[in-house]
Design an enzyme around this catalytic site. Structure first.
Site: not given
Ligand code: NAP
Length: 307
Positions: A49, A222, A224
């Site tokens: 990350y 999907g 990202f």
């Molecule tokens: N194991 C794997 O292969 C893998 C892969 C990817 C990720 N991960 C883990 O999963 C965690 C979460 O992934 P993610 O960050 O993609 O998750 P997510 O919570 O689905 O997406 C977060 C993004 O969405 C935005 N968001 C959240 N709530 C929102 C809302 N109500 N309205 C508009 N935008 C909103 C956030 O913006 P704001 O910050 O402005 O709220 C941020 O940019 C990562 O930090 C990582 O630890 C693991």
């Protein structure tokens, strides 16, 4: 049967650190303090990350500077196995051991609560993984182990040599990526792409083996493509979320979280937000129990079929 779960003080919500490179040090500290204040204990990292190896881990470690008592109260989880400096994956013992050293140094801690293998390496030699895990366990550098994005068969292969329980599997799931449940709901429907098995029946495997599923990118559509709350292609889902949110006097993100936690597989949700108010909404959502009709309405509004 492996029933051990990563300890989480606050129900089913953990906080992912993948996006903290958009914050400065004081922003990371504020996010961490707010999360702790809301009862979050699980912080999810990975060596990849950020912009270079261990970037987000280092930013976290230098912004938060954990005192010993504080360290014992939280669960630091990280992952390794994806190469940033070469093509592909690497589950060799040498790579796993080197990456753990880097994660410990970057996070400023003497041990990891959970180490996960990030994405399956088809060149994996389970004996190598077992050797690395034994060494990490014996030295006290890692307390428990898990995997991410693995199928049941791949987990079984690791278990032929790995002695330690593999306590969790972190996979993508949410209303913007519901393949985990979609295949089972359309099983045996010839010609319907939803019936294609994408993961060797992972959901059923996890429930049969009592293995915790942690959900990543819970609100991304999907892989990202953007958030389900904003994308124009998700208007039917957005209106169902708003209508149900109104009934429960809450927000759409609370309901999108409730949709995940309603599943009896008892999944843990790894949020990616950098905003404290959104953590708080999801915590509230995880306590709402949607009706079956509401759950299926949201699933269909997200574009999936219930035959
Ligand atoms: N194991 C794997 O292969 C893998 C892969 C990817 C990720 N991960 C883990 O999963 C965690 C979460 O992934 P993610 O960050 O993609 O998750 P997510 O919570 O689905 O997406 C977060 C993004 O969405 C935005 N968001 C959240 N709530 C929102 C809302 N109500 N309205 C508009 N935008 C909103 C956030 O913006 P704001 O910050 O402005 O709220 C941020 O940019 C990562 O930090 C990582 O630890 C693991």
């Amino acid at each position: 049967m492996q029933k051990e779960q990563p300890p989480l003080a606050n129900g089913r919500i953990g906080l992912g650190m993948m996006r903290i490179d958009s914050l400065d040090s004081s922003g990371i500290r504020a996010l961490y303090s707010a999360a702790r204040g809301l009862g979050i204990t699980l912080f999810d990292h990975a060596d990849v990350y950020g912009r270079e190896w261990h970037d987000c881990e280092r930013r976290f470690g230098s912004a938060v500077k954990l005192a010993a008592s504080e360290r014992e109260e939280i669960v630091l989880q990280t992952k390794c196995g994806i190469r940033m400096d070469a093509p592909g994956l690497d589950f060799s013992a040498e790579h796993i051991l080197r990456q753990v050293e880097g994660s410990l140094r970057s996070l400023g801690t003497e041990y990891l609560d959970v180490l996960m293998l990030h994405r399956p390496d088809t060149l994996v030699e389970p004996e190598e993984v077992a050797r690395a895990f034994d060494e990490l366990e014996e030295s006290g550098k890692v307390r428990t182990f898990g995997v991410s994005n693995h199928t049941g068969g791949q987990i079984d292969l690791l278990r032929t040599c790995v002695r330690q329980p593999l306590i969790a599997n972190q996979v993508q799931f949410g209303l913007g990526h519901a393949a985990l449940v979609a295949q089972g709901l359309a099983a045996n429907m010839e010609g319907n792409p939803q019936s294609y098995d994408l993961d060797n029946g992972l959901l059923t495997y996890s429930r049969v083996h009592g293995m915790t599923l942690q959900v990543w990118s819970p609100f991304q559509s999907g892989f990202f493509e953007g958030s389900i709350f904003d994308l124009p292609g998700q208007r039917p889902l957005q209106s169902s979320l708003s209508r149900i949110a109104e009934k429960y006097n809450t927000s759409s993100s609370a309901i999108a979280t409730a949709w995940i936690t309603r599943h009896p597989a008892r999944m843990q949700v790894i949020l990616g937000t950098t905003r404290a108010d959104r953590i708080s909404e999801s915590i509230l959502g995880s306590k709402i129990v949607l009706t079956r009709a509401e759950w299926y309405e949201l699933y269909e509004a997200a574009g999936y079929i219930v035959p």
